[in-house]
Design an enzyme around this catalytic site. Structure first.
Site, PDB file in Angstrom:
ATOM      1  CB  CYS A 119      -1.031  -0.588   1.109  1.00 44.80           C
ATOM      2  SG  CYS A 119      -0.438   0.156   2.370  1.00 44.80           S
ATOM      3  CB  CYS A 127      -3.000  -4.033   0.863  1.00 41.13           C
ATOM      4  SG  CYS A 127      -3.154  -3.210   1.580  1.00 41.13           S
ATOM      5  CE  LYS A 199      -3.268  -4.013   8.189  1.00 41.74           C
ATOM      6  NZ  LYS A 199      -2.342  -3.666   7.340  1.00 41.74           N
ATOM      7  NE  ARG A 209      -5.336   3.209   6.082  1.00 47.05           N
ATOM      8  CZ  ARG A 209      -6.640   1.970   6.533  1.00 47.05           C
ATOM      9  NH1 ARG A 209      -7.321   2.375   5.897  1.00 47.05           N
ATOM     10  NH2 ARG A 209      -6.433   0.923   6.714  1.00 47.05           N
ATOM     11  NE  ARG A 221      -5.444  -0.290   4.190  1.00 45.61           N
ATOM     12  CZ  ARG A 221      -4.535   0.117   2.375  1.00 45.61           C
ATOM     13  NH1 ARG A 221      -4.609   0.029   1.342  1.00 45.61           N
ATOM     14  NH2 ARG A 221      -3.780   1.709   2.691  1.00 45.61           N
ATOM     15  CD  GLU A 237      -7.590 -15.034   7.789  1.00 51.02           C
ATOM     16  OE1 GLU A 237      -7.071 -14.724   7.613  1.00 51.02           O
ATOM     17  OE2 GLU A 237      -8.460 -13.913   7.114  1.00 51.02           O
ATOM     18  CE  LYS A 252      -1.895  -2.669  11.516  1.00 54.66           C
ATOM     19  NZ  LYS A 252      -1.051  -2.602  10.426  1.00 54.66           N
ATOM     20  CB  SER A 278      -0.689   5.259  13.931  1.00 53.67           C
ATOM     21  OG  SER A 278      -2.039   4.546  13.095  1.00 53.67           O
ATOM     22  CE1 TYR A 317       4.344   3.972  14.845  1.00 59.58           C
ATOM     23  CE2 TYR A 317       2.702   3.433  14.923  1.00 59.58           C
ATOM     24  CZ  TYR A 317       3.144   2.755  14.369  1.00 59.58           C
ATOM     25  OH  TYR A 317       2.584   2.432  12.939  1.00 59.58           O
TER      26      TYR A 317
HETATM   27  C1  PBG Z   1      -0.390  -2.264   5.693  1.00 59.01           C
HETATM   28  C2  PBG Z   1      -0.115  -1.499   7.087  1.00 59.01           C
HETATM   29  C3  PBG Z   1      -0.418  -0.047   8.140  1.00 59.01           C
HETATM   30  C4  PBG Z   1       0.060  -0.739   9.121  1.00 59.01           C
HETATM   31  C5  PBG Z   1       0.473  -1.203   9.252  1.00 59.01           C
HETATM   32  N1  PBG Z   1       0.936  -1.580   7.516  1.00 59.01           N
HETATM   33  C6  PBG Z   1      -2.251  -0.298   7.503  1.00 59.01           C
HETATM   34  C7  PBG Z   1      -3.289  -0.168   6.833  1.00 59.01           C
HETATM   35  O1  PBG Z   1      -3.706  -0.420   6.590  1.00 59.01           O
HETATM   36  O2  PBG Z   1      -3.903   0.948   6.224  1.00 59.01           O
HETATM   37  C8  PBG Z   1      -0.891   0.579  10.211  1.00 59.01           C
HETATM   38  C9  PBG Z   1      -0.141   0.547  11.538  1.00 59.01           C
HETATM   39  C10 PBG Z   1      -0.547   2.086  12.755  1.00 59.01           C
HETATM   40  O3  PBG Z   1      -1.782   2.605  12.221  1.00 59.01           O
HETATM   41  O4  PBG Z   1      -0.061   2.061  13.211  1.00 59.01           O
HETATM   42  N2  PBG Z   1       0.234  -1.976   5.549  1.00 59.01           N
END
Ligand code: PBG
Length: 326
Positions: A119, A127, A199, A209, A221, A237, A252, A278, A317
């Site tokens: 992505c 992705c 995820k 993002r 997504r 999964e 996640k 994030s 983070y």
């Molecule tokens: C996608 C990816 C994402 C994150 C890590 N790898 C986000 C998405 O699906 O847009 C998000 C990490 C975060 O929000 O800290 N490869």
């Protein structure tokens, strides 16, 4: 009348640490690092205070800063110099992440994890390879099987560069097996694989993002990431990924999905990872800025909760800040 039970006896300062069930240490944490091929100086990420995109030639320095706090694990995300529909810069030998991994592996003792996804590298921000007409038809998005080959190429290129572990996050069916096979064929049988097994299609990814410039240009997504309403599906999964050869299973986001972490903990003997994403970081910072919450205390409690639910390792983070305090 005296109470029969007095749990408060074990809450005095003297005994609390002796009976504490869970703790967080620097060795549980993985710090995300953003390497950016479009800049030659560090660029602060506005929605994630304290984080920056760093140019490739500062990747080693950035990782050394992290290691000074006691955190040894890093996961790399890249912002490429250019994007195209096939995300070719994601699996280029001289791609931004591959160059950074090569330098970090050569010059530091960090444990290096590569995030395997497209992505950040595709012009449309999805992705994987998208269907023709996906732009106008919201029921069409990523072509699953064609994307598998590209994910395998990314993983092998990261392993060639010196990654210790790869972490596929594209939610493409069969990605763990495709990547494991490709790694083994390329002689990378000792490179570990951590799958983003569960995820979710989460609104908590917003700040990332921005940071990695990976928002989809059209659609969303929901056709590949999991429905936040589903709990049992996470076990399906995870079971598939375990069978396909994943070494570590990840959930996640983290905090909104503690039930899922706990389920995986009970069901599997694999190490379980949680991604404290994030949005979980940004919301504590925003509240702390208003002095509505204590940043350090809420961050620590968040990580402790992820451990208590059953996570062995946490991508966060907050890694450096919390490790520094420990
Ligand atoms: C996608 C990816 C994402 C994150 C890590 N790898 C986000 C998405 O699906 O847009 C998000 C990490 C975060 O929000 O800290 N490869």
């Amino acid at each position: 009348m005296h109470p029969t039970h007095r749990p408060r006896r074990l809450r005095t300062d003297g005994v609390r640490p002796l009976v504490s069930e869970t703790d967080v240490s620097a060795s549980d944490l993985v710090a995300p690092v953003f390497v950016d091929a479009t800049t030659d100086e560090r660029v602060p990420i506005e929605t994630m205070p304290g984080h920056e995109r760093v140019p490739v030639d500062q990747a080693v320095e950035r990782v050394e800063e992290i290691r000074e706090t006691g955190v040894e694990g890093v996961i790399l995300f890249g912002i490429p110099e250019s994007k195209d529909p096939e995300g070719t810069r994601a699996y280029a030998k001289d791609g931004v992440v591959q160059r950074a991994i090569r330098a970090i592996a050569a010059d530091t003792d960090a444990y290096v994890i590569g995030d395997v996804c497209l992505c950040e590298y595709t012009s449309h921000g999805h992705c994987g390879i998208v269907e023709e007409r996906a732009e106008t038809d919201p029921t069409l998005t990523v072509k699953n099987d064609e994307t598998l080959e590209l994910l395998a190429d990314i993983a092998v290129s990261q392993a060639d560069a010196g990654a210790d572990m790869v972490a596929p996050s594209a939610m493409t069916d069969g990605q763990v097996r495709a990547i494991r096979e490709a790694l083994d064929d390329a002689g990378h049988e000792s490179v570990a694989l951590m799958s983003y097994a569960a995820k979710y299609e989460s609104a908590f990814y917003g700040p990332f993002r921005d940071a990695a410039d990976g928002a989809p240009a059209f659609g969303d997504r929901r056709h590949y990431q999991m429905d936040p309403a589903n709990r049992r599906e996470a076990l399906r999964e995870a079971r598939m990924d375990a069978q396909e050869g994943a070494d570590v299973l990840m959930v996640k986001p983290g905090l909104p999905y503690l039930d899922v972490i706990a389920d995986l903990r009970t069901e599997f003997d694999h190490p379980i990872a949680a991604y404290n994403v994030s949005g979980e970081y940004a919301m504590l910072h925003a509240a702390a800025e208003k002095e509505w919450l204590d940043l350090e205390a809420t961050a620590y409690e968040s990580l402790l909760s992820l451990k208590r639910a059953g996570a062995d390792l946490i991508i966060t983070y907050f890694a450096e800040d919390i490790a520094d305090r420990l």
